[in-house]
Design a protein around this motif. Structure first.
Motif, PDB file in Angstrom:
ATOM      1  N   TRP A  33       0.706  -1.290   0.182  1.00 34.93           N
ATOM      2  CA  TRP A  33      -0.249   0.111   0.078  1.00 34.93           C
ATOM      3  C   TRP A  33       0.874   1.304  -0.214  1.00 34.93           C
ATOM      4  O   TRP A  33       2.107   1.225   0.414  1.00 34.93           O
ATOM      5  CB  TRP A  33      -0.924  -0.097   1.032  1.00 34.93           C
ATOM      6  CG  TRP A  33      -0.366  -0.103   2.505  1.00 34.93           C
ATOM      7  CD1 TRP A  33      -0.022  -1.297   3.283  1.00 34.93           C
ATOM      8  CD2 TRP A  33       0.232   0.881   3.528  1.00 34.93           C
ATOM      9  NE1 TRP A  33       0.585  -0.937   4.387  1.00 34.93           N
ATOM     10  CE2 TRP A  33       0.405   0.339   4.579  1.00 34.93           C
ATOM     11  CE3 TRP A  33       0.007   2.518   3.390  1.00 34.93           C
ATOM     12  CZ2 TRP A  33       1.072   1.110   5.768  1.00 34.93           C
ATOM     13  CZ3 TRP A  33       0.667   3.130   4.437  1.00 34.93           C
ATOM     14  CH2 TRP A  33       1.179   2.302   5.362  1.00 34.93           C
ATOM     15  N   ASP A  34       0.232   2.438  -0.443  1.00 34.07           N
ATOM     16  CA  ASP A  34       1.156   3.514  -0.563  1.00 34.07           C
ATOM     17  C   ASP A  34       0.151   4.636  -0.347  1.00 34.07           C
ATOM     18  O   ASP A  34      -0.841   5.056  -1.071  1.00 34.07           O
ATOM     19  CB  ASP A  34       1.658   3.592  -2.135  1.00 34.07           C
ATOM     20  CG  ASP A  34       2.306   5.067  -2.114  1.00 34.07           C
ATOM     21  OD1 ASP A  34       2.446   5.792  -1.538  1.00 34.07           O
ATOM     22  OD2 ASP A  34       2.796   5.277  -3.422  1.00 34.07           O
ATOM     23  N   ALA A  35       0.299   5.177   0.816  1.00 33.44           N
ATOM     24  CA  ALA A  35      -0.736   6.540   1.054  1.00 33.44           C
ATOM     25  C   ALA A  35       0.043   7.858   1.139  1.00 33.44           C
ATOM     26  O   ALA A  35      -0.175   8.751   1.770  1.00 33.44           O
ATOM     27  CB  ALA A  35      -1.254   6.279   2.543  1.00 33.44           C
ATOM     28  N   GLY A  36       0.943   8.040  -0.104  1.00 35.75           N
ATOM     29  CA  GLY A  36       1.813   9.288  -0.204  1.00 35.75           C
ATOM     30  C   GLY A  36       2.811   9.304   0.826  1.00 35.75           C
ATOM     31  O   GLY A  36       3.944   8.751   0.259  1.00 35.75           O
TER      32      GLY A  36
ATOM     33  N   THR B 239      -8.240   8.198   4.650  1.00 38.59           N
ATOM     34  CA  THR B 239      -6.961   8.159   3.906  1.00 38.59           C
ATOM     35  C   THR B 239      -7.407   7.611   2.295  1.00 38.59           C
ATOM     36  O   THR B 239      -7.526   6.351   2.201  1.00 38.59           O
ATOM     37  CB  THR B 239      -5.912   7.141   4.506  1.00 38.59           C
ATOM     38  OG1 THR B 239      -5.544   7.788   5.918  1.00 38.59           O
ATOM     39  CG2 THR B 239      -4.660   7.036   3.836  1.00 38.59           C
ATOM     40  N   ALA B 240      -7.005   8.362   1.435  1.00 39.23           N
ATOM     41  CA  ALA B 240      -6.857   7.830  -0.026  1.00 39.23           C
ATOM     42  C   ALA B 240      -5.599   6.932  -0.082  1.00 39.23           C
ATOM     43  O   ALA B 240      -4.453   7.457   0.276  1.00 39.23           O
ATOM     44  CB  ALA B 240      -6.853   8.933  -0.814  1.00 39.23           C
ATOM     45  N   VAL B 241      -5.617   5.782  -0.563  1.00 37.85           N
ATOM     46  CA  VAL B 241      -4.510   4.900  -0.623  1.00 37.85           C
ATOM     47  C   VAL B 241      -4.407   4.233  -1.728  1.00 37.85           C
ATOM     48  O   VAL B 241      -5.522   3.620  -2.142  1.00 37.85           O
ATOM     49  CB  VAL B 241      -4.319   4.120   0.617  1.00 37.85           C
ATOM     50  CG1 VAL B 241      -5.850   3.106   0.795  1.00 37.85           C
ATOM     51  CG2 VAL B 241      -3.203   3.020   0.732  1.00 37.85           C
TER      52      VAL B 241
ATOM     53  N   THR C 186      -6.672   2.683  -6.645  1.00 36.16           N
ATOM     54  CA  THR C 186      -7.117   3.509  -5.342  1.00 36.16           C
ATOM     55  C   THR C 186      -8.341   3.204  -4.644  1.00 36.16           C
ATOM     56  O   THR C 186      -9.317   2.980  -5.291  1.00 36.16           O
ATOM     57  CB  THR C 186      -6.815   4.922  -6.064  1.00 36.16           C
ATOM     58  OG1 THR C 186      -5.918   5.193  -6.697  1.00 36.16           O
ATOM     59  CG2 THR C 186      -7.318   5.889  -4.854  1.00 36.16           C
ATOM     60  N   THR C 187      -8.243   3.150  -3.319  1.00 36.83           N
ATOM     61  CA  THR C 187      -9.215   3.220  -2.323  1.00 36.83           C
ATOM     62  C   THR C 187      -8.991   3.911  -1.309  1.00 36.83           C
ATOM     63  O   THR C 187      -8.293   5.152  -1.537  1.00 36.83           O
ATOM     64  CB  THR C 187      -9.475   1.676  -2.122  1.00 36.83           C
ATOM     65  OG1 THR C 187     -10.775   1.506  -1.421  1.00 36.83           O
ATOM     66  CG2 THR C 187      -8.164   1.155  -1.102  1.00 36.83           C
TER      67      THR C 187
END
Length: 370
Positions: A36-39, A71-73, A94-95
């Motif tokens: 996962w990548d949340a910025g 959170t957009a992730v 993206t979710t």
């Protein structure tokens, strides 16, 4: 030629304030994890409750936790075959996590698709991005084949239905039929591992309940396979506690999703010995009514009948009942499919039931509770 290692998209289910679950199908023994990548933050979810990397021969499931609300992730599933270590790295999608503090909420609702691929494709085309997609029961006809879960739940009509909206499943009476129905839970994620759930999305508290079958457990057609009377009682205890949770108790809007309606236009008792069945679930209503009234439930959203209906709140039932349409992709058909768009902000909640041709069937407007 062997089948591809990964046979479905990575499906995002059971969103929570701190995460969600990712479920995908494989063709042979494999293990997997989710990146996962949340910025500013990134990581991976790699283990299950017993300390193993998630593994399976048909389906893999990974629970992602530790994220912040709202959170957009981006997420992707990584799969590794157990025999030859072939690796498949899925595409990023993206979710988001749920956010009780959000100023708005949008929930899309499908129901009674019954494996009609043409209907599912049309629903996927016309349903916009949303905070949550509630698939409100009867995703199938019955489970006669053990291989049907993959194509029905995880890749319906060949679509990635969670590409723009994480999924919450409500189980319908047809979803518990057939010799293989006991395996549905392997392919369906819920926030706490039970077939009922509660979530807070901005101003909306949503509760999903399992109404069970449309006849008593002892009916001979069930051949001793079901125990929904005990499940309704279990949900009654859970509901009485859940409505006291602060984020559920203080929501301006309070919505219930259940497949079989709790009210209907004709409540004549059916003759179960003469092919009768429940058009509404009196057994469920008897178990849950007091808690729904105490909570201040405003609207119950259901399917099951295949015929749209709206029953406004009254003195006996202070919660309104909205019942959606059936599985037919033809908007002119008697059992035409519908979808429901629930949109809420500080001023109010609007539930709009729409046919596949865009015609509005019902529109319900609710004020916020004090």
């Amino acid at each position: 030629m062997s089948a591809p290692l990964v046979t479905t998209p990575a499906v995002v289910m059971a969103p929570r304030a701190d995460g969600f679950e990712v479920v995908w199908a494989v063709s042979r023994p494999a293990r997997g994890w989710v990146e996962w990548d949340a910025g500013s933050r990134h990581g991976s979810a790699r283990s299950d409750a017993f300390g193993m990397v998630p593994q399976g021969v048909e389906v893999l499931r990974v629970r992602v936790s530790g994220l912040a609300p709202g959170t957009a992730v981006r997420v992707r599933a990584v799969t590794e075959a157990a025999d030859d270590r072939e690796r498949h790295v899925g595409a990023w999608k993206t979710t988001h996590t749920l956010d009780a503090a959000a100023s708005t909420a949008r929930i899309a609702v499908w129901n009674d698709t019954h494996e009609h691929d043409d209907t599912l494709r049309r629903l996927d085309d016309v349903t916009p991005a949303a905070d949550l997609l509630v698939w409100n029961g009867d995703v199938c006809n019955d489970w006669k084949r053990p291989d049907a879960f993959t194509s029905t739940v995880l890749h319906p009509a060949g679509r990635d239905i969670t590409a723009r909206r994480p999924l919450a499943l409500v189980i319908g009476n047809h979803d518990v039929r057939g010799a293989w129905a006991h395996r549905l839970q392997e392919f369906v994620a819920t926030p706490a591992g039970s077939p009922y759930w509660a979530a807070r999305l901005g101003p909306v508290a949503a509760i999903g309940l399992h109404t069970g079958e449309d006849k008593p457990d002892a009916h001979p057609t069930f051949e001793g396979r079901v125990a929904f009377e005990a499940l309704r009682a279990e949900q009654a205890e859970w509901l009485a506690e859940t409505i006291r949770r602060p984020e559920i108790a203080d929501a301006p809007f309070r919505i219930v999703f259940c497949h079989i309606p709790l009210r209907w236009v004709d409540e004549t008792a059916p003759d179960y010995d003469d092919d009768g069945y429940d058009w509404f679930s009196r057994m469920s209503r008897d178990a849950w009514h007091d808690s729904l009234v105490a909570w201040g439930a405003q609207l119950v959203v259901s399917g099951h009948t295949h015929y749209p209906a709206f029953l406004p709140a009254d003195a006996l039932f202070p919660y309104a009942q909205l019942v959606a349409g059936g599985p037919d992709a033809d908007p002119a058909a008697a059992e035409a499919a519908t979808w429901i768009d629930l949109s809420a902000d500080a001023a109010g909640l609007t539930a709009t039931m729409v046919r596949l041709d865009g015609a509005v069937v019902h529109r319900v407007e609710l004020p916020p509770l004090a």
